[in-house]
Scaffold this active site. Structure first.
Site, PDB file in Angstrom:
ATOM      1  N   CYS A   2       0.814  -1.437  -0.122  1.00  0.00           N
ATOM      2  CA  CYS A   2      -0.059  -0.090   0.124  1.00  0.00           C
ATOM      3  C   CYS A   2       0.574   0.787  -0.127  1.00  0.00           C
ATOM      4  CB  CYS A   2      -0.987   0.126   1.207  1.00  0.00           C
ATOM      5  SG  CYS A   2      -1.971  -1.787   1.579  1.00  0.00           S
ATOM      6  N   GLY A  28      -1.217   1.279  -5.033  1.00  0.00           N
ATOM      7  CA  GLY A  28      -1.877   0.364  -5.124  1.00  0.00           C
ATOM      8  C   GLY A  28      -3.897   0.877  -5.252  1.00  0.00           C
ATOM      9  N   ASN A 102       1.388   0.131   5.754  1.00  0.00           N
ATOM     10  CA  ASN A 102       1.781  -1.050   4.490  1.00  0.00           C
ATOM     11  C   ASN A 102       2.577  -1.427   5.229  1.00  0.00           C
ATOM     12  OD1 ASN A 102       4.309  -0.476   2.415  1.00  0.00           O
ATOM     13  ND2 ASN A 102       2.756  -1.809   1.968  1.00  0.00           N
ATOM     14  N   GLY A 103       2.221  -3.100   4.226  1.00  0.00           N
ATOM     15  CA  GLY A 103       2.603  -4.461   5.329  1.00  0.00           C
ATOM     16  C   GLY A 103       1.532  -5.758   5.731  1.00  0.00           C
ATOM     17  N   TYR A 244      10.204  -3.995  -8.640  1.00  0.00           N
ATOM     18  CA  TYR A 244       8.305  -3.503  -9.406  1.00  0.00           C
ATOM     19  C   TYR A 244       7.844  -2.536  -9.158  1.00  0.00           C
ATOM     20  CZ  TYR A 244       3.167  -4.677 -10.327  1.00  0.00           C
ATOM     21  OH  TYR A 244       1.961  -4.613 -10.797  1.00  0.00           O
TER      22      TYR A 244
HETATM   23  P1  AMP Z   1       1.751 -13.254 -14.705  1.00  0.00           P
HETATM   24  O1  AMP Z   1       2.828 -14.081 -14.879  1.00  0.00           O
HETATM   25  O2  AMP Z   1       0.625 -12.977 -15.300  1.00  0.00           O
HETATM   26  O3  AMP Z   1       0.845 -13.654 -13.150  1.00  0.00           O
HETATM   27  O4  AMP Z   1       2.036 -11.833 -14.257  1.00  0.00           O
HETATM   28  C1  AMP Z   1       3.349 -11.133 -14.370  1.00  0.00           C
HETATM   29  C2  AMP Z   1       3.118  -9.620 -14.878  1.00  0.00           C
HETATM   30  O5  AMP Z   1       2.377  -9.289 -13.594  1.00  0.00           O
HETATM   31  C3  AMP Z   1       4.135  -8.944 -14.861  1.00  0.00           C
HETATM   32  O6  AMP Z   1       4.341  -8.151 -15.923  1.00  0.00           O
HETATM   33  C4  AMP Z   1       4.555  -8.036 -13.346  1.00  0.00           C
HETATM   34  O7  AMP Z   1       4.405  -6.684 -13.920  1.00  0.00           O
HETATM   35  C5  AMP Z   1       2.783  -7.736 -12.969  1.00  0.00           C
HETATM   36  N1  AMP Z   1       3.159  -8.245 -11.215  1.00  0.00           N
HETATM   37  C6  AMP Z   1       4.315  -9.225 -10.945  1.00  0.00           C
HETATM   38  N2  AMP Z   1       3.841  -8.745  -9.421  1.00  0.00           N
HETATM   39  C7  AMP Z   1       2.772  -8.110  -9.327  1.00  0.00           C
HETATM   40  C8  AMP Z   1       2.168  -8.352  -7.835  1.00  0.00           C
HETATM   41  N3  AMP Z   1       2.323  -8.658  -6.550  1.00  0.00           N
HETATM   42  N4  AMP Z   1       0.868  -7.545  -8.072  1.00  0.00           N
HETATM   43  C9  AMP Z   1       0.846  -6.917  -9.364  1.00  0.00           C
HETATM   44  N5  AMP Z   1       0.926  -6.877 -10.591  1.00  0.00           N
HETATM   45  C10 AMP Z   1       1.989  -7.942 -10.119  1.00  0.00           C
END
Ligand code: AMP
Length: 470
Positions: A2, A28, A102-103, A244
């Protein structure tokens, strides 16, 4: 994950909180909220949705006061229900108390059932309410809020960057391992604390420093004071912040996120060079990686995919078929850049593998001759218990599956993940100061049923105080 912010500034805080939350929107998108304190009264507004959907000028004008806190929510514990939106607000023994977090605590079920056994009722399903309950209980037995937070931190296990507001005073504290970021800034007429430095940039505030793991700060109209609650032999910053989560233009624990991503891109080329005609990011998070890759390899950086910036949480996709097609709405290949070409595509991570497969199929459909997939993180092989929504092992494509099999599942011509050593080197931090649990299956604190490389944490004598060096 968050985004949180707290500001005390004599000029009023609702608009600055709104701008700061806007800068933290990437942390978020499920809900947003602000609480302010003015002349003994709490003003609060929160709802599901993006900042721009939740607030308008009238609402912000009603949130008067020179002290306030705000939150954008990405749900990990606690379903996406309105009562779980933050800030959580309480009245308690004549005090007004608000909190954002956040956490993710790993012992919140045990703590909440302990409290329930004593008759405490919880109104939400968030671990944030458990933190609030503990602080309130400790406040009844201790001399000060600082002491209550100190005692509360001795009970919490997990990741927590927290900002609490008790009447007109802000208290912010970061867990002993510093798993989630939190930093301090100076506004024109006061101070602020926020998840990322971009929140300070957005306000034209001066970034002062990151909060130390295990540190508590207090901000009121008199200024700011800091106190070290715990000392630990090592920290455990979430490595996924660099890969990310955080914005590329944020500085986290002294390191510019963009630089880390660019270095990862350079090392991706060094670890697995490939003959290709263009390198394209998967937007937006792949951009800094692709810049580094292009500079190191000499392969031209070209956008092979363009993202529709306006597709959001509320985009209507009533059927499974349409949902499967969502990637086409979100990302459109640039035929002129990729047709007939050998393309390197770079993304930050592969989780379930569904997004990568769809993107690769799409890029081929628009004429790419070869698609080489490069990933800014090592394979994700284990879940996260500390605040990132990474699913169970069963759902993770890389769990118990070697990269060659993942490569054929996502239908790439080649696949390479950055090595863990190179990733850690790119962050500039010592390996023992990072949490790489999702990449190694070994966590920096005890989690039931998992391996850990626990750090030793000591609680410092409660009288230790220091002033902020400005
Ligand atoms: P997938 O492999 O289809 O599950 O999705 C991977 C993509 O989701 C990557 O391109 C990341 O940019 C994005 N991503 C990675 N980790 C997360 C996360 N924890 N929450 C939301 N999106 C994520």
């Amino acid at each position: 994950m968050c985004g949180i912010v707290g500001i005390a500034d004599a000029e009023g805080v609702s608009f600055p909180l709104y701008y700061a939350l806007f800068a933290l929107q990437h942390r978020g998108q499920e809900s947003a909220g602000i609480s302010t304190f003015d002349a003994g009264k709490l003003h609060n507004h929160k709802a599901q949705g993006l900042i721009a959907e939740v607030f308008n000028r009238d609402i912000l004008s009603r949130l008067t006061g020179s002290v306030g806190i705000g939150h954008v929510r990405y749900p990990t514990t606690g379903e996406n229900r309105p009562e779980n939106n933050q800030p959580l607000n309480f009245s308690f023994k004549g005090h007004i108390f608000s909190i954002v977090h956040n956490g993710n605590l790993v012992n919140s079920t045990r703590l909440s059932s302990e409290y329930e056994d004593e008759g405490h009722i919880f109104a939400t399903t968030t671990d944030t309410e458990v933190i609030a309950a503990i602080i309130a209980r400790e406040l009844t037995r201790s001399e000060s809020m600082e002491e209550a937070i100190n005692l509360c931190m001795q009970k919490l296990k997990g990741s927590y960057s927290v900002i609490a507001m008790l009447d007109g005073t802000i208290y912010a504290f970061r867990d002993p391992l510093g798993i989630k970021p939190l930093c301090i800034g100076k506004t024109e007429n006061g101070y602020m604390v926020a998840s990322e430095s971009v929140a300070m940039d957005a306000l034209g505030a001066q970034f002062l420093r990151d909060m130390k793991p295990g540190e508590l700060i207090r901000i009121d109209s008199e200024g700011i004071s800091c106190r070290q609650i715990t000392r630990s032999n090592h920290t455990g910053l979430c490595i996924f912040e660099y890969v990310y989560f955080a914005r590329s233009d944020s500085v986290i624990d002294g390191v510019l996120v963009y630089d880390v991503r660019k270095k990862i891109g350079e090392m991706l080329h060094q670890e697995a060079p490939v003959q290709a005609e263009i390198i394209s990011p998967v937007p937006d998070s792949g951009t800094a990686f692709a810049t580094g890759y292009s500079e190191a390899s000499g392969i031209p950086f070209k956008e092979g995919l363009i993202k529709n910036r306006y597709i959001g949480r509320t985009f209507i996709m009533p059927t499974q078929k349409l949902r499967e097609n969502a990637v086409r709405m979100k990302l459109n290949p640039v035929r002129g850049h990729i047709a007939g070409k050998s393309v390197v595509l770079v993304d930050d991570s592969i989780v379930r593998g569904t997004t990568s497969r769809r993107i690769i199929d799409l890029v081929r459909e628009f004429g790419a001759r070869e698609v080489h997939f490069r990933v800014g993180s090592p394979p994700i092989i284990a879940p996260c218990y500390l605040g990132v929504d990474l699913p169970t092992r069963k759902e993770l494509i890389a769990h118990n599956r070697p990269p060659e099999q993942v490569c054929s599942r996502i239908a790439a011509d080649s696949l390479h993940h950055i090595s863990l050593e190179a990733l850690i080197r790119a962050t500039g931090h010592a390996p023992e100061d990072l949490c790489c649990g999702c990449l190694t299956g070994c966590y920096p604190l005890e989690i039931e049923g998992e391996r850990s490389n626990c750090r030793s944490i000591d609680f410092v004598d409660g009288t230790y105080q220091m002033k902020l060096e400005i």
